[in-house]
Enzyme design. Structure first.
Site, PDB file in Angstrom:
ATOM      1  N   ARG A  16      88.564 -70.009 -24.740  1.00 62.79           N
ATOM      2  CA  ARG A  16      89.086 -71.270 -24.203  1.00 62.79           C
ATOM      3  C   ARG A  16      89.196 -72.345 -25.283  1.00 62.79           C
ATOM      4  O   ARG A  16      90.075 -73.198 -25.206  1.00 62.79           O
ATOM      5  CB  ARG A  16      88.211 -71.755 -23.054  1.00 62.79           C
ATOM      6  CG  ARG A  16      88.494 -70.952 -21.795  1.00 62.79           C
ATOM      7  CD  ARG A  16      87.585 -71.342 -20.663  1.00 62.79           C
ATOM      8  NE  ARG A  16      88.118 -70.839 -19.399  1.00 62.79           N
ATOM      9  CZ  ARG A  16      87.407 -70.762 -18.282  1.00 62.79           C
ATOM     10  NH1 ARG A  16      86.143 -71.148 -18.269  1.00 62.79           N
ATOM     11  NH2 ARG A  16      87.951 -70.309 -17.179  1.00 62.79           N
ATOM     12  N   LYS A  44      83.069 -59.959  -5.189  1.00 61.71           N
ATOM     13  CA  LYS A  44      83.104 -60.126  -3.740  1.00 61.71           C
ATOM     14  C   LYS A  44      84.510 -60.257  -3.207  1.00 61.71           C
ATOM     15  O   LYS A  44      85.312 -61.023  -3.722  1.00 61.71           O
ATOM     16  CB  LYS A  44      82.340 -61.402  -3.374  1.00 61.71           C
ATOM     17  CG  LYS A  44      80.870 -61.324  -3.632  1.00 61.71           C
ATOM     18  CD  LYS A  44      80.254 -62.628  -3.224  1.00 61.71           C
ATOM     19  CE  LYS A  44      78.742 -62.565  -3.192  1.00 61.71           C
ATOM     20  NZ  LYS A  44      78.204 -63.907  -2.918  1.00 61.71           N
ATOM     21  N   GLY A  76      88.145 -65.317 -15.264  1.00 58.26           N
ATOM     22  CA  GLY A  76      87.288 -65.517 -16.426  1.00 58.26           C
ATOM     23  C   GLY A  76      86.608 -64.232 -16.872  1.00 58.26           C
ATOM     24  O   GLY A  76      86.582 -63.914 -18.069  1.00 58.26           O
ATOM     25  N   GLY A  97      90.159 -69.574 -11.324  1.00 59.07           N
ATOM     26  CA  GLY A  97      90.321 -70.233 -10.032  1.00 59.07           C
ATOM     27  C   GLY A  97      91.692 -70.865  -9.879  1.00 59.07           C
ATOM     28  O   GLY A  97      92.339 -70.747  -8.837  1.00 59.07           O
TER      29      GLY A  97
HETATM   30  P1  ADP Z   1      87.028 -62.658 -12.431  1.00 57.28           P
HETATM   31  O1  ADP Z   1      86.133 -63.700 -13.058  1.00 57.28           O
HETATM   32  O2  ADP Z   1      87.810 -61.893 -13.444  1.00 57.28           O
HETATM   33  O3  ADP Z   1      87.865 -63.233 -11.338  1.00 57.28           O
HETATM   34  P2  ADP Z   1      84.951 -61.856 -10.608  1.00 57.28           P
HETATM   35  O4  ADP Z   1      84.195 -63.083 -10.951  1.00 57.28           O
HETATM   36  O5  ADP Z   1      85.553 -61.756  -9.273  1.00 57.28           O
HETATM   37  O6  ADP Z   1      86.078 -61.581 -11.729  1.00 57.28           O
HETATM   38  O7  ADP Z   1      84.001 -60.582 -10.745  1.00 57.28           O
HETATM   39  C1  ADP Z   1      83.407 -60.198 -11.945  1.00 57.28           C
HETATM   40  C2  ADP Z   1      82.121 -59.492 -11.687  1.00 57.28           C
HETATM   41  O8  ADP Z   1      82.261 -58.440 -10.761  1.00 57.28           O
HETATM   42  C3  ADP Z   1      81.572 -58.867 -12.947  1.00 57.28           C
HETATM   43  O9  ADP Z   1      80.423 -59.585 -13.360  1.00 57.28           O
HETATM   44  C4  ADP Z   1      81.240 -57.433 -12.533  1.00 57.28           C
HETATM   45  O10 ADP Z   1      79.970 -56.999 -12.995  1.00 57.28           O
HETATM   46  C5  ADP Z   1      81.249 -57.504 -11.031  1.00 57.28           C
HETATM   47  N1  ADP Z   1      81.514 -56.198 -10.423  1.00 57.28           N
HETATM   48  C6  ADP Z   1      82.589 -55.412 -10.623  1.00 57.28           C
HETATM   49  N2  ADP Z   1      82.452 -54.245  -9.959  1.00 57.28           N
HETATM   50  C7  ADP Z   1      81.259 -54.277  -9.328  1.00 57.28           C
HETATM   51  C8  ADP Z   1      80.549 -53.362  -8.508  1.00 57.28           C
HETATM   52  N3  ADP Z   1      81.054 -52.183  -8.214  1.00 57.28           N
HETATM   53  N4  ADP Z   1      79.334 -53.743  -8.049  1.00 57.28           N
HETATM   54  C9  ADP Z   1      78.837 -54.942  -8.361  1.00 57.28           C
HETATM   55  N5  ADP Z   1      79.448 -55.863  -9.130  1.00 57.28           N
HETATM   56  C10 ADP Z   1      80.658 -55.527  -9.621  1.00 57.28           C
HETATM   57 MG    MG Z   2      84.312 -64.575 -12.388  1.00 52.67          MG
END
Ligand code: ADP
Ligand code: MG
Length: 425
Positions: A61, A229, A382, A406
């Site tokens: 960033r 989630k 992120g 976001g």
């Molecule tokens: P982004 O920031 O790219 O939008 P998120 O914040 O939604 O992504 O999710 C990222 C997190 O999801 C990571 O820290 C990763 O460890 C977790 N994650 C991915 N797959 C799983 C899983 N099967 N079980 C638990 N956590 C998971």
């Molecule tokens: Mg994230």
């Protein structure tokens, strides 16, 4: 990161916003310009006497913010940067100090960046007064001031006034913190109403990329969603189902989909309260002819941990005492095949717990498929952007890596973006 110097007049008929180039044309030499940047980098959390929050683990960033700051400095402006770091509770906290960011920004600019001790107090005024033409100063974390994120317009307005006063009568405001444009906050939204305002190069380039995902999108349009989630991404899933040709689901959210299909998911991340919503998504995909692709196999681990023992199991046969921490090898191939003919790809969310080497293979496979693709490829989120860098993939292998998780999701959800709308008048 390219600077989009094109006009922001939307093909979609949005009103034009004045741009950084317009400001540069007007002339900035000797003027003070306030830049809202997104410098919210991850720190390693290991304190040293100099750096109470630890070192920067990913400076993406900071680098993305550089072109706008540099363009202003080179044009002779006295640049005052406002930014936040982490989630302080409206009061100063050493571990959220922007000190590591100021030194990194200085290294990248090749000139020191003075850091004020406060946001708009005596130190900020003194630091700004000390700027010569072409120099850059950084205000301390704007979220050390509780008015920044206040719901009360008058409170935010008072902080915005103080920020505007720092740059004075012939000052200007450049909004370049794409990661925060979806926030109605003093340094993002309210201050834009008090000063002549311009969209920075980063905000412009992010918006022009996102518009390619919502308007005249080249098809097939394939989206890969993962992350933790499903509840974080309900809005975007609902919106994408009306636009995409194919939706591939991995990561923690996949287990709520698998459960909705009637499979047992053992100890995997599951959001029972979202099962109805997810069943609705499955039905809607079917109705609309959207191909919804779920994992066919997973790495099922004994526990959540870097060294957890795991086995590859079919997605409909996850043992009750295990949890899925990544997509399996057959799913990696399946996802790669579903990406092969794409003309446009948006990817948000790691397919597994990529922070653990053993469970990073699925995320790597998706990233590699994008790097190898001739499609227009956009990475949002992120953690996804951090995964690309942590796994050592070439950043220029993607058409665009968004700095704002976001913000990009809210744009794709079709929500109003206050920090952009405020620039439009
Ligand atoms: P982004 O920031 O790219 O939008 P998120 O914040 O939604 O992504 O999710 C990222 C997190 O999801 C990571 O820290 C990763 O460890 C977790 N994650 C991915 N797959 C799983 C899983 N099967 N079980 C638990 N956590 C998971
Ligand atoms: Mg994230």
């Amino acid at each position: 990161m390219v600077t989009n110097t094109g006009s922001a007049t939307g093909e979609d008929g949005r009103p034009a916003v004045a741009t950084l180039d317009d400001l540069l044309t007007t002339g900035v030499a000797g003027r003070r310009v306030l830049v809202r940047a997104d410098l919210n980098v991850p720190l390693d959390g290991t304190p040293t006497p100099d750096l109470p929050g630890g070192r920067i683990t990913d400076d993406g960033r900071v680098r993305a913010s550089l072109p706008t700051i540099r363009a202003l400095a080179e044009a002779g402006a006295r640049v005052v940067v406002a930014a936040h770091l982490g989630r302080p509770k409206g009061t100063p906290e050493d571990r959220f100090s922007l000190a590591p960011v100021a030194s990194r920004l200085g290294e990248l600019l090749g000139a020191p960046v003075a850091l004020a001790d406060d946001v708009t107090g005596p130190s900020a005024r003194e630091t700004v007064a000390g700027l010569a033409d072409g120099q850059v100063a950084l205000l301390q974390n704007v979220r050390f001031d509780s008015r920044e994120t206040s719901k009360d317009e008058a409170e935010r307005g008072a902080l915005a006034e103080e920020l505007a006063e720092l740059v004075g009568e012939d000052g200007a405001f450049v909004s370049d913190g794409f990661g925060v444009v979806h926030r109605k906050q003093a340094s993002v939204y309210d201050v834009a109403r008090l000063l002549p305002h311009y969209a920075g190069g980063l905000v412009l380039s992010e918006l022009s990329v996102l518009r390619r995902l919502t308007t005249d999108t080249a098809r097939p349009y394939v989206v890969v969603l993962g992350g933790a989630k499903v509840s974080d991404k309900l809005g975007v899933i609902a919106n994408l189902l009306t636009r995409v040709d194919r939706l591939l689901i991995g990561g923690g959210m996949a287990y709520t989909f698998l459960k909705a299909k009637g499979y047992e998911v053992g100890q995997s991340l599951l959001q029972e309260d979202q099962l109805d919503r997810v069943r609705g998504f499955l039905a809607e995909a079917e109705e609309r002819g959207v191909e919804l692709v779920l994992p066919v196999d997973v790495l099922a681990a004994k526990e959540f941990g870097a060294d957890a023992e795991y086995q590859v199991v079919d997605a409909d046969a996850i043992p009750a005492d295990r949890q899925g921490l990544d997509i399996g090898p057959r799913t990696r191939e399946l996802f790669a095949a579903k990406l092969a003919d794409a003309a446009t790809v948006f990817w948000n969310g790691p397919t597994g717990v990529f922070e653990f080497e053993a469970f990073s293979g699925g995320t790597r496979a998706v990233a590699e498929a994008l790097v190898g693709s001739s499609a227009f490829t956009v990475v949002g989120g992120g953690d996804s952007a951090a995964a690309v860098r942590a796994l050592g993939l070439p950043e220029d292998g993607f058409s665009h890596i968004s700095t704002g998780g976001g913000a990009s999701l809210e744009f794709l959800e079709g929500k109003a973006i206050p920090g952009v709308e405020v620039l439009e008048d």
